[in-house]
Design a protein around this motif. Structure first.
Motif, PDB file in Angstrom:
ATOM      1  N   LYS A  68     -17.671  52.370  11.933  1.00  0.00           N
ATOM      2  CA  LYS A  68     -17.426  52.846  10.566  1.00  0.00           C
ATOM      3  C   LYS A  68     -18.330  52.087   9.596  1.00  0.00           C
ATOM      4  O   LYS A  68     -18.373  50.859   9.601  1.00  0.00           O
ATOM      5  N   VAL A  69     -19.058  52.844   8.787  1.00  0.00           N
ATOM      6  CA  VAL A  69     -19.966  52.258   7.804  1.00  0.00           C
ATOM      7  C   VAL A  69     -19.481  52.610   6.401  1.00  0.00           C
ATOM      8  O   VAL A  69     -19.221  53.780   6.104  1.00  0.00           O
ATOM      9  N   ASN A  70     -19.344  51.615   5.558  1.00  0.00           N
ATOM     10  CA  ASN A  70     -18.962  51.830   4.168  1.00  0.00           C
ATOM     11  C   ASN A  70     -20.195  52.292   3.394  1.00  0.00           C
ATOM     12  O   ASN A  70     -21.080  51.498   3.088  1.00  0.00           O
ATOM     13  N   MET A  71     -20.265  53.577   3.074  1.00  0.00           N
ATOM     14  CA  MET A  71     -21.450  54.139   2.439  1.00  0.00           C
ATOM     15  C   MET A  71     -21.649  53.594   1.023  1.00  0.00           C
ATOM     16  O   MET A  71     -22.779  53.459   0.555  1.00  0.00           O
ATOM     17  N   GLU A  72     -20.572  53.260   0.325  1.00  0.00           N
ATOM     18  CA  GLU A  72     -20.686  52.738  -1.030  1.00  0.00           C
ATOM     19  C   GLU A  72     -21.445  51.400  -1.042  1.00  0.00           C
ATOM     20  O   GLU A  72     -22.221  51.118  -1.944  1.00  0.00           O
ATOM     21  N   SER A  73     -21.238  50.586  -0.018  1.00  0.00           N
ATOM     22  CA  SER A  73     -21.920  49.292   0.063  1.00  0.00           C
ATOM     23  C   SER A  73     -23.109  49.334   1.016  1.00  0.00           C
ATOM     24  O   SER A  73     -23.686  48.299   1.344  1.00  0.00           O
ATOM     25  N   PHE A  74     -23.466  50.539   1.441  1.00  0.00           N
ATOM     26  CA  PHE A  74     -24.606  50.730   2.342  1.00  0.00           C
ATOM     27  C   PHE A  74     -25.883  50.147   1.731  1.00  0.00           C
ATOM     28  O   PHE A  74     -26.768  49.667   2.424  1.00  0.00           O
ATOM     29  N   LYS A  75     -25.930  50.170   0.404  1.00  0.00           N
ATOM     30  CA  LYS A  75     -27.107  49.661  -0.300  1.00  0.00           C
ATOM     31  C   LYS A  75     -27.339  48.178  -0.021  1.00  0.00           C
ATOM     32  O   LYS A  75     -28.478  47.704  -0.067  1.00  0.00           O
ATOM     33  N   ASP A  76     -26.273  47.419   0.263  1.00  0.00           N
ATOM     34  CA  ASP A  76     -26.422  45.994   0.567  1.00  0.00           C
ATOM     35  C   ASP A  76     -27.286  45.784   1.806  1.00  0.00           C
ATOM     36  O   ASP A  76     -28.091  44.851   1.860  1.00  0.00           O
ATOM     37  N   ILE A  77     -27.102  46.650   2.808  1.00  0.00           N
ATOM     38  CA  ILE A  77     -27.867  46.533   4.048  1.00  0.00           C
ATOM     39  C   ILE A  77     -29.331  46.851   3.791  1.00  0.00           C
ATOM     40  O   ILE A  77     -30.230  46.159   4.285  1.00  0.00           O
ATOM     41  N   VAL A  78     -29.585  47.906   2.997  1.00  0.00           N
ATOM     42  CA  VAL A  78     -30.963  48.278   2.674  1.00  0.00           C
ATOM     43  C   VAL A  78     -31.652  47.137   1.924  1.00  0.00           C
ATOM     44  O   VAL A  78     -32.786  46.766   2.230  1.00  0.00           O
ATOM     45  N   ASP A  79     -30.969  46.572   0.944  1.00  0.00           N
ATOM     46  CA  ASP A  79     -31.557  45.461   0.184  1.00  0.00           C
ATOM     47  C   ASP A  79     -31.782  44.236   1.064  1.00  0.00           C
ATOM     48  O   ASP A  79     -32.756  43.503   0.874  1.00  0.00           O
ATOM     49  N   ALA A  80     -30.888  44.019   2.042  1.00  0.00           N
ATOM     50  CA  ALA A  80     -31.011  42.849   2.923  1.00  0.00           C
ATOM     51  C   ALA A  80     -32.273  42.904   3.778  1.00  0.00           C
ATOM     52  O   ALA A  80     -32.853  41.863   4.101  1.00  0.00           O
ATOM     53  N   VAL A  81     -32.719  44.122   4.126  1.00  0.00           N
ATOM     54  CA  VAL A  81     -33.949  44.238   4.926  1.00  0.00           C
ATOM     55  C   VAL A  81     -35.178  44.427   4.038  1.00  0.00           C
ATOM     56  O   VAL A  81     -36.283  44.667   4.530  1.00  0.00           O
ATOM     57  N   GLY A  82     -34.979  44.328   2.721  1.00  0.00           N
ATOM     58  CA  GLY A  82     -36.118  44.406   1.814  1.00  0.00           C
ATOM     59  C   GLY A  82     -36.531  45.803   1.425  1.00  0.00           C
ATOM     60  O   GLY A  82     -37.687  46.041   1.056  1.00  0.00           O
ATOM     61  N   GLY A  83     -35.603  46.776   1.496  1.00  0.00           N
ATOM     62  CA  GLY A  83     -35.916  48.161   1.158  1.00  0.00           C
ATOM     63  C   GLY A  83     -36.444  48.929   2.354  1.00  0.00           C
ATOM     64  O   GLY A  83     -36.789  48.348   3.381  1.00  0.00           O
ATOM     65  N   VAL A  84     -36.478  50.256   2.214  1.00  0.00           N
ATOM     66  CA  VAL A  84     -36.944  51.110   3.313  1.00  0.00           C
ATOM     67  C   VAL A  84     -37.923  52.153   2.787  1.00  0.00           C
ATOM     68  O   VAL A  84     -37.910  52.500   1.606  1.00  0.00           O
ATOM     69  N   THR A  85     -38.768  52.646   3.686  1.00  0.00           N
ATOM     70  CA  THR A  85     -39.728  53.697   3.348  1.00  0.00           C
ATOM     71  C   THR A  85     -39.392  54.961   4.136  1.00  0.00           C
ATOM     72  O   THR A  85     -39.177  54.896   5.350  1.00  0.00           O
ATOM     73  N   VAL A  86     -39.314  56.099   3.444  1.00  0.00           N
ATOM     74  CA  VAL A  86     -38.989  57.378   4.079  1.00  0.00           C
ATOM     75  C   VAL A  86     -39.995  58.424   3.632  1.00  0.00           C
ATOM     76  O   VAL A  86     -40.714  58.237   2.647  1.00  0.00           O
ATOM     77  N   ASN A  87     -40.031  59.543   4.344  1.00  0.00           N
ATOM     78  CA  ASN A  87     -40.911  60.663   3.993  1.00  0.00           C
ATOM     79  C   ASN A  87     -40.045  61.797   3.452  1.00  0.00           C
ATOM     80  O   ASN A  87     -39.355  62.480   4.209  1.00  0.00           O
ATOM     81  N   ASN A  88     -40.052  61.982   2.142  1.00  0.00           N
ATOM     82  CA  ASN A  88     -39.199  62.962   1.480  1.00  0.00           C
ATOM     83  C   ASN A  88     -39.792  64.366   1.588  1.00  0.00           C
ATOM     84  O   ASN A  88     -40.956  64.587   1.241  1.00  0.00           O
ATOM     85  N   ALA A  89     -38.985  65.321   2.052  1.00  0.00           N
ATOM     86  CA  ALA A  89     -39.473  66.683   2.310  1.00  0.00           C
ATOM     87  C   ALA A  89     -39.757  67.466   1.035  1.00  0.00           C
ATOM     88  O   ALA A  89     -40.639  68.334   1.016  1.00  0.00           O
ATOM     89  N   PHE A  90     -39.033  67.195  -0.046  1.00  0.00           N
ATOM     90  CA  PHE A  90     -39.250  67.921  -1.298  1.00  0.00           C
ATOM     91  C   PHE A  90     -38.763  67.059  -2.470  1.00  0.00           C
ATOM     92  O   PHE A  90     -37.895  66.206  -2.304  1.00  0.00           O
ATOM     93  N   ALA A  91     -39.352  67.298  -3.637  1.00  0.00           N
ATOM     94  CA  ALA A  91     -39.004  66.521  -4.826  1.00  0.00           C
ATOM     95  C   ALA A  91     -37.636  66.951  -5.369  1.00  0.00           C
ATOM     96  O   ALA A  91     -37.315  68.138  -5.390  1.00  0.00           O
ATOM     97  N   PHE A  92     -36.840  65.972  -5.800  1.00  0.00           N
ATOM     98  CA  PHE A  92     -35.557  66.290  -6.423  1.00  0.00           C
ATOM     99  C   PHE A  92     -35.110  65.125  -7.300  1.00  0.00           C
ATOM    100  O   PHE A  92     -35.646  64.012  -7.214  1.00  0.00           O
TER     101      PHE A  92
END
Length: 308
Positions: free
Chosen positions: A148-172
């Motif tokens: 079980k992953v707490n999505m509200e605090s999911f941002k803590d994990i992303v910040d802990a690894v220094g951010g992430v890079t993704v390929n966005n399919a369309f602008a929004f």
């Protein structure tokens, strides 16, 4: 001259021993912190194993296993609902993993409530155990473990690894943030919003699921890189606070030892259905033949029928 060579040799030996001692201390520290984190994550449930699993699993025999990934949208003073449900079957002998995302609006029987509702409401009604029972009923397979992953605090994990890079399919745009098309780098707050948007996506919930997968894969890739080792404390702290599972530390070590070859081939399965309003509420209605086909596919991967 000989005494000078001996002195230099002793200095080099001493330096090597010191380096080994420092490396050993670092490795022990990482291992100790990892064990602490796994213990913090461990959250057992009321059953030892699924009713649909008549035999006890053996990791050493490399029996296929199933894991339910539950992304929960938890807020203060609110248990929340399951924002995403992903069933993963792992077969180390076939060196493969199959993953199926169950759309959150899927209408099905909620086990323990005795009524049909959106499948993600099972978490709001009865937590992890009711969610496990409902998913098992829907797919007719055993669910051996949950994460079980707490999505509200999911941002803590992303910040802990220094951010992430993704390929966005369309602008929004979503909740005040702009996400241009193409390769973008996200901090924790932006990654959470990127993974949540679905109403402006032409593919709806399926598009949202793909973006969630993008972020998760980016976290794994970034977290496994050498540059992230210095941040292991922050990473493990973020994981410990935001992830719960009935897997023990020993279970995870056994899976790492016996199931790692399954990562060689990962296949995504999608459940198809048709949107329909019932009493003014939107549901995804999954045809029975579609549900049975997905169930059969997962049973074959779990080798359930072979063992009767």
């Amino acid at each position: 001259m000989k005494s000078e060579r001996k002195r230099v040799k002793r200095i080099w030996i001493g330096a090597i021993v010191l380096c080994l001692a420092l490396v050993g201390t670092y490795v022990f520290s990482v291992y100790h912190k990892l064990q602490q984190t796994m213990n913090e994550m461990h959250e057992p449930i009321g059953r030892e194993r699924s009713d649909k699993r008549p035999e006890e699993l053996s990791f050493t025999e490399k029996q296929p296993i199933s894991i339910l990934l539950i992304g929960v949208d938890e807020r203060k003073n609110d248990r929340g609902r399951a924002d995403s449900l992903i069933v993963m079957t792992v077969n180390p002998k076939k060196q493969s993993i199959e993953m199926v995302s169950i759309p959150r609006d899927t209408r099905t029987l909620i086990v323990g409530k005795g009524k049909e509702d959106k499948i993600n409401h099972s978490y709001a009604f009865g937590g992890v155990e009711m969610t496990l029972a409902t998913v098992e009923q829907f797919l007719d397979i055993p669910i051996d473990y949950y994460i079980k992953v707490n999505m509200e605090s999911f941002k803590d994990i992303v910040d802990a690894v220094g951010g992430v890079t993704v390929n966005n399919a369309f602008a929004f745009e979503y909740e005040g943030e702009s996400f241009p098309k193409g390769e973008i780098t996200l901090n924790g707050e932006k990654a959470l919003k990127y993974a949540r948007m679905r109403y402006d996506d032409p593919r709806g919930d399926f598009g949202r699921q793909d973006r969630q997968k993008q972020v998760i894969e980016a976290i794994i890739k970034k977290g496994a890189s050498f540059s992230s080792l210095t941040n292991y404390g922050d990473i493990l702290e973020a994981i410990g606070k935001n992830i719960k599972t009935n897997l023990t530390f020993d279970d995870m070590k056994q899976i790492q030892a016996n199931y790692k070859e399954a990562r060689r081939h990962i296949e995504q399965l999608h459940i198809q259905g048709k949107g329909q309003k019932i009493n003014g509420i939107y549901y995804l209605i999954v045809p029975e033949e579609e549900r049975i086909a997905i169930s059969q596919r997962l049973k074959e991967h779990l080798e359930i029928q072979k063992r009767g």
